[in-house]
Design an enzyme around this catalytic site. Structure first.
Site, mmCIF file in Angstrom:
data_model
loop_
_atom_site.group_PDB
_atom_site.id
_atom_site.type_symbol
_atom_site.label_atom_id
_atom_site.label_comp_id
_atom_site.label_asym_id
_atom_site.label_seq_id
_atom_site.Cartn_x
_atom_site.Cartn_y
_atom_site.Cartn_z
ATOM 1 N N SER A 1 -9.820 -1.187 6.961
ATOM 2 C CA SER A 1 -9.308 -0.993 5.599
ATOM 3 C C SER A 1 -8.596 -2.183 4.976
ATOM 4 C CB SER A 1 -8.363 0.199 5.569
ATOM 5 O OG SER A 1 -9.114 1.376 5.518
ATOM 6 N N LYS B 1 0.846 -1.198 0.000
ATOM 7 C CA LYS B 1 0.000 0.000 0.000
ATOM 8 C C LYS B 1 0.883 1.250 0.000
ATOM 9 C CE LYS B 1 -4.009 1.835 2.584
ATOM 10 N NZ LYS B 1 -4.882 1.631 3.760
ATOM 11 N N SER C 1 -9.740 1.369 2.816
ATOM 12 C CA SER C 1 -8.909 2.192 1.968
ATOM 13 C C SER C 1 -7.817 1.423 1.233
ATOM 14 C CB SER C 1 -8.258 3.294 2.812
ATOM 15 O OG SER C 1 -7.396 2.731 3.793
HETATM 16 N N1 GLN Z 1 -13.059 3.495 6.368
HETATM 17 C C1 GLN Z 1 -12.550 3.920 7.640
HETATM 18 C C2 GLN Z 1 -12.179 5.376 7.557
HETATM 19 O O1 GLN Z 1 -12.481 5.968 6.579
HETATM 20 C C3 GLN Z 1 -11.348 3.098 8.006
HETATM 21 C C4 GLN Z 1 -10.171 3.419 7.192
HETATM 22 C C5 GLN Z 1 -8.996 2.603 7.537
HETATM 23 O O2 GLN Z 1 -9.099 1.529 8.157
HETATM 24 N N2 GLN Z 1 -7.826 3.113 7.183
HETATM 25 O O3 GLN Z 1 -11.637 5.940 8.448
#
Ligand code: GLN
Length: 479
Positions: free
Chosen positions: A176, A77, A152
């Site tokens: 994510s 990532k 994400s």
């Molecule tokens: N979707 C969640 C957020 O927008 C978690 C994101 C993540 O785990 N990085 O914060």
């Protein structure tokens, strides 16, 4: 030969490279061939923010071929620092930024023989559930490209699900890794907080951030986690002083294990098809010898509100460092303050800006007690809910990973609707527990995941449940 190897298990690739019947260089060529097939063009999956075949070939040529991941192509990532390729965090703020140092997890993969093939598409700084908030275009779901891959860490999930590489690294602050794993029909793991060093993971919300792994199978994910786990106290003060757990030789049955079903994760609003796939998975757990017990985690409904105070608060503090002076872009303005303003308004996208504003607000003098302190108290209650259930003799919990399968692009343009896709995953981040998602079937043709949550540092039990469930479901996990 190499093509069929790439489609198989990571352990099989490493064994072939160790034995000298395959080479890391040939595997890189195969991985890029597969990448070009699925990744390029207008209808391509857009899994990567940056990649460079010549570079990967050179990395492969010098990769150690005796390690547990010898010659295994891996994607990382774009918020995990590597000294090759970018670490842009999916943001204009860090467009083209190349880190002078390497994240511990990336270093451990490299030392185990893995070969970096690209940095993956992600929601800007990890904020989102679809990759639609990436400044360089969204990744697409390989099962249905009109739908999001989740986020994400969407690009990493896509790279694995589309067969470009067997293993990828992602990051988790609230789901994510698990949510995109569920949407793409693969395995995604968030370890216990502290199990894997966060050194080199660009901070979003430090008390919730984790490095996680994706694999096509439970065993690939176990292998990757074994490699990246372990103490790193010199670089990360929250790193746990615990050796990497042995995950791949756990029992394959569930005799004498008690698995809890928290009723808050099976609301009446869950669709009949989702419920059915979960029931089938629960029957599989029973068939392997587990005792199933109904339990309650009463503060679950407070998790999303608490998360969306704590995560923005920490993000507002962490992202203050992007000011046009030290990293990434600089946009000139009127004087120093004007430059800060121009850089931060031009560098950050809408979702990141929203979180910084929200976080600054909840931390401000008049509101700290009303919002931030309250949210921290709720977090403690959520921790206690889990502690009470595990203290009652339950070894692990089973839940759906998400309420629905992958949604269409643009379908969750209301930020709050997007936030709700993490409703079953944010709790494990708030409570710092290990949790993973694995495929349990399809709903309307789209993959859905089942989640296993275990007590802190009980990754071995979590993987035991996952191995048993994967084996018992067999092909049904993909139908
Ligand atoms: N979707 C969640 C957020 O927008 C978690 C994101 C993540 O785990 N990085 O914060």
């Amino acid at each position: 030969m190499t093509a069929s190897l790439l489609a198989g298990a990571a352990a099989g690739i490493a064994a072939a490279v160790q034995a000298g019947t395959a080479t890391a260089v040939a595997l890189v060529a195969e991985s890029f061939r597969r990448g070009r097939e699925v990744n390029a063009g207008r209808d391509g999956l857009n899994a990567f923010v940056s990649s460079d075949e010549d570079l990967s070939r050179a990395l492969a040529a010098s990769a150690p071929c005796g390690g547990p991941l010898a010659g295994v192509p891996v994607a990382i990532k774009d918020n995990i620092a590597t000294t090759y390729l970018t670490t842009s965090c999916g943001s204009k703020m860090l467009q083209g930024y190349v880190s002078p140092f390497e994240a511990t997890a990336a270093r451990k993969l490299r030392e185990a023989g893995a070969v970096l093939i690209g940095k993956t598409t992600m929601d800007e700084f990890g904020m989102g559930s679809s990759t639609e908030h990436c400044a360089f275009g969204s990744a697409k779901n390989p099962i249905d490209p009109t739908r999001v891959p989740g986020g994400s860490s969407g690009g990493s999930a896509v790279a694995v699900a589309a067969g470009i590489c067997p293993i990828a690294l992602g990051s988790e602050t609230g789901g994510s890794v698990r949510q995109p794993a569920a949407f793409c029909g693969i395995v995604g793991v968030k370890p216990t907080y502290g199990r894997v060093s966060r050194f080199g993971l660009v901070a979003f919300a430090s008390s919730l951030d984790h490095v996680g792994v994706f694999g096509r199978t439970v065993d690939d994910a176990a292998l990757a986690l074994e490699v990246i786990a372990g103490p790193d106290t010199a670089h990360d003060a929250t790193s746990a002083v615990r050796e990497s757990p042995a995950l791949r030789h756990v029992a394959r049955d569930l005799e004498a294990m008690i698995i809890g079903l928290p009723r808050e994760y099976f609301p009446a609003s869950l669709s009949a098809e989702m419920r059915d796939r979960c029931d089938r998975a629960i029957a599989a757990l029973r068939a392997r010898g587990a005792e199933i017990r109904h339990v309650s985690l009463p503060n679950t409904a407070l998790a999303i509100p608490a998360y969306y105070i704590i995560a923005p608060a920490e993000c507002a503090a962490n992202l203050a460092r992007f000011d046009g002076v030290r990293y990434g872009v600089r946009i000139d303005g009127d004087g120093l303050v004007g430059m800060y303003e121009a850089t931060r308004s031009g560098g950050f996208g809408a979702e990141v800006t929203r979180r910084i504003l929200l976080g600054t607000y909840v931390l401000s003098a008049g509101y700290y007690d009303a919002y931030y302190r309250k949210a921290m108290q709720v977090r403690e209650r959520i921790r206690q809910d889990f502690a009470a259930v595990f203290a009652s003799g339950v070894h692990a919990l089973f839940t759906p990973t998400t309420p629905t399968p992958a949604f269409r692009f643009g379908e969750r343009s209301d930020p709050y609707a997007m936030y709700l896709s993490d409703i079953f995953t944010v709790t494990a981040n708030l409570a710092e527990l290990p949790a993973m998602s694995l495929p349990i079937g399809r709903v309307t043709g789209l993959p859905v995941g089942g989640q296993v949550i275990a007590p802190k540092f009980a990754e071995a039990d979590m993987f035991r449940v996952a191995y048993a469930l994967e084996a018992e479901l067999g092909q049904a996990a993909h139908r």
